[in-house]
Design an enzyme around this catalytic site. Structure first.
Site, PDB file in Angstrom:
ATOM      1  N   HIS A   1      32.946  10.426  51.384  1.00 60.46           N
ATOM      2  CA  HIS A   1      31.733  10.968  51.987  1.00 60.46           C
ATOM      3  C   HIS A   1      30.548  10.066  51.644  1.00 60.46           C
ATOM      4  O   HIS A   1      30.190   9.922  50.479  1.00 60.46           O
ATOM      5  CB  HIS A   1      31.453  12.382  51.478  1.00 60.46           C
TER       6      HIS A   1
ATOM      7  N   TYR B   1      25.141  22.335  52.094  1.00 61.41           N
ATOM      8  CA  TYR B   1      24.530  23.260  51.145  1.00 61.41           C
ATOM      9  C   TYR B   1      23.451  24.033  51.894  1.00 61.41           C
ATOM     10  O   TYR B   1      22.464  23.451  52.348  1.00 61.41           O
ATOM     11  CB  TYR B   1      23.903  22.494  49.977  1.00 61.41           C
TER      12      TYR B   1
ATOM     13  N   PRO C   1      27.984  24.964  39.444  1.00 61.68           N
ATOM     14  CA  PRO C   1      28.755  24.089  40.326  1.00 61.68           C
ATOM     15  C   PRO C   1      27.936  23.403  41.406  1.00 61.68           C
ATOM     16  O   PRO C   1      28.445  22.497  42.077  1.00 61.68           O
ATOM     17  CB  PRO C   1      29.794  25.037  40.937  1.00 61.68           C
TER      18      PRO C   1
ATOM     19  N   LYS D   1      29.015  18.570  39.097  1.00 62.64           N
ATOM     20  CA  LYS D   1      28.905  17.646  37.967  1.00 62.64           C
ATOM     21  C   LYS D   1      29.915  17.888  36.849  1.00 62.64           C
ATOM     22  O   LYS D   1      30.061  17.057  35.964  1.00 62.64           O
ATOM     23  CB  LYS D   1      27.489  17.720  37.373  1.00 62.64           C
TER      24      LYS D   1
ATOM     25  N   TYR E   1      23.158  12.795  43.023  1.00 63.22           N
ATOM     26  CA  TYR E   1      24.363  13.383  43.620  1.00 63.22           C
ATOM     27  C   TYR E   1      25.563  12.458  43.452  1.00 63.22           C
ATOM     28  O   TYR E   1      26.660  12.912  43.118  1.00 63.22           O
ATOM     29  CB  TYR E   1      24.102  13.682  45.091  1.00 63.22           C
TER      30      TYR E   1
END
Length: 391
Positions: free
Chosen positions: A72, A201, A293, A297, A385
């Site tokens: 991704h 998200y 979550p 991480k 990220y």
């Protein structure tokens, strides 16, 4: 029995460390309270940072990840159904994440262990640590009612939040920092194609939702729920309806419904224990820290912990220098706290909090709108990220 390093716990931290040490010719024995089937079946994280991907490649455990993992180069945020894209690769100089479940990582680690001489003791009950403040620690346990003992030079506590390792540090030394969130994640795993090729998200006035995947034919979805709620409160149809509402009509139109074969409700917490080293004991992974979550991480921090720890132990055994050992806790914690900050921030801007009033909601919306319009804000999100550099 005798070894250089006793590793408590055969989760990601313990097994990655065992492979790193084996690669350098340092002996280790892994003690695990459960059996392989139990450890391998635990449904956990599925997004690997660049650091973790690079570590698996370094260990030569990347073949199946390269073949089956989903690369991704971006991710998506949604505010009340309106999607916007974060181009991770463009914002970070080509870095990306790989969707490859923790269960798959564990299978690769376990499958490769015998040929590499990685010794695992399964079903080790009543593990206890002794002499950690001396030069010759001892680990004891029982197996089928028989007492066992392992002498070692160091102990690596990789046995998770509820393990024995952190509890072995004196209360006068250990400092613990915690934030418990007033909600949980209802997770839903189904053999249906994902709604989008990248993670989404979603912040909705009814609460958070996440659209993710484990493969092109297996989807992992989450919705924020109350801690008092039960799985029986969430039949499949209710879950799908709520998920689609929170994702918004654009993405809901691409959701394929199907029967869940795994459901769970997980509470969210942030937790850090300091120091991560006392005497001959080192903590790594969930034994030392927990992150919500949001941002994925947990396993990635375990990978960076054991990378730092392996470097320190190799330095000690190869050259006799103790600088890496002495500095391990500070080095690891510097990265841990940055990940804690990002996970807390990402949770705070995507979730609905019980005390949230209209003012707080407008601030949240403004924050997400700022991210949508600002390349600098997107770069900061993207850098965190995909994983900060290993310093």
């Amino acid at each position: 029995m005798k070894t250089d390093i006793a590793i408590i716990g055969a989760g990601p931290a313990g097994m990655l460390l065992a492979h790193l040490l084996s690669q350098e010719g340092i002996s280790a024995v892994v003690l695990e309270r459960r059996d392989r089937a139990y450890v391998e079946a635990r449904v956990r994280a599925g997004v690997l940072e660049q650091v973790t991907v690079d570590l698996l490649r370094r260990l030569g455990l990347n073949a199946r990840m390269e073949r089956e993992g989903l690369v991704h180069g971006g991710t998506n945020l949604a505010l009340d159904g309106e999607l916007f894209h974060i181009d991770l690769a463009a914002l970070t100089g080509g870095r990306h994440v790989v969707v490859y479940g923790q269960q798959e990582v564990m299978k690769d680690l376990f499958d490769a262990a015998p040929a590499r001489g990685v010794e695992i003791v399964w079903n080790a009950e009543d593990v206890a640590l002794h002499g950690l403040d001396g030069d010759e620690p001892i680990v004891t346990w029982t197996a089928q009612g028989e007492a066992k003992q392992l002498a070692c030079r160091f102990v690596a506590g990789c046995d998770g939040f509820h393990g024995v390792s952190r509890a072995a540090i004196p209360a006068t030394v250990l400092r613990q920092f915690e934030r418990v969130y007033p909600f949980g994640w209802l997770g839903f795993l189904a053999d249906v194609p994902p709604a989008d090729e990248e993670l989404v998200y979603a912040n909705h006035e009814r609460g958070f939702a996440l659209a993710s995947m484990r493969s092109p034919t297996r989807s992992r979805y989450y919705v924020q729920c109350g801690l008092e709620e039960k799985l029986e409160d969430w039949p499949d149809e209710r879950f799908w309806d709520e998920l689609c509402l929170r994702l918004g009509p654009q993405l809901a139109a691409k959701v394929t419904r199907g029967a869940a074969f795994e459901k769970s409700i997980a509470p969210l917490r942030s937790f850090v224990a300091e120091p991560m080293r006392w005497g001959r004991l080192f903590l790594a992974g969930d034994a030392a820290h927990i992150v919500p979550p949001t941002g994925a991480k947990g396993m990635n921090l375990a990978a960076s912990d054991v990378t730092f720890l392996a470097e320190a132990l190799v330095e000690f055994f190869k050259s006799g220098k103790a600088g890496g050992i002495e500095g391990y806790s500070a080095r690891a914690l510097a990265r841990v706290w940055k990940a804690e900050r990002f996970s807390w921030w990402f949770t705070s801007v995507t979730h609905r909090f019980p005390e949230m009033d209209g003012f707080s909601r407008r601030l949240q919306m403004a924050e997400l709108d700022y991210i949508r319009q600002s390349e600098a804000a997107q770069r900061s999100l993207a850098e965190n990220y995909v994983g900060l550099p290993m310093l």
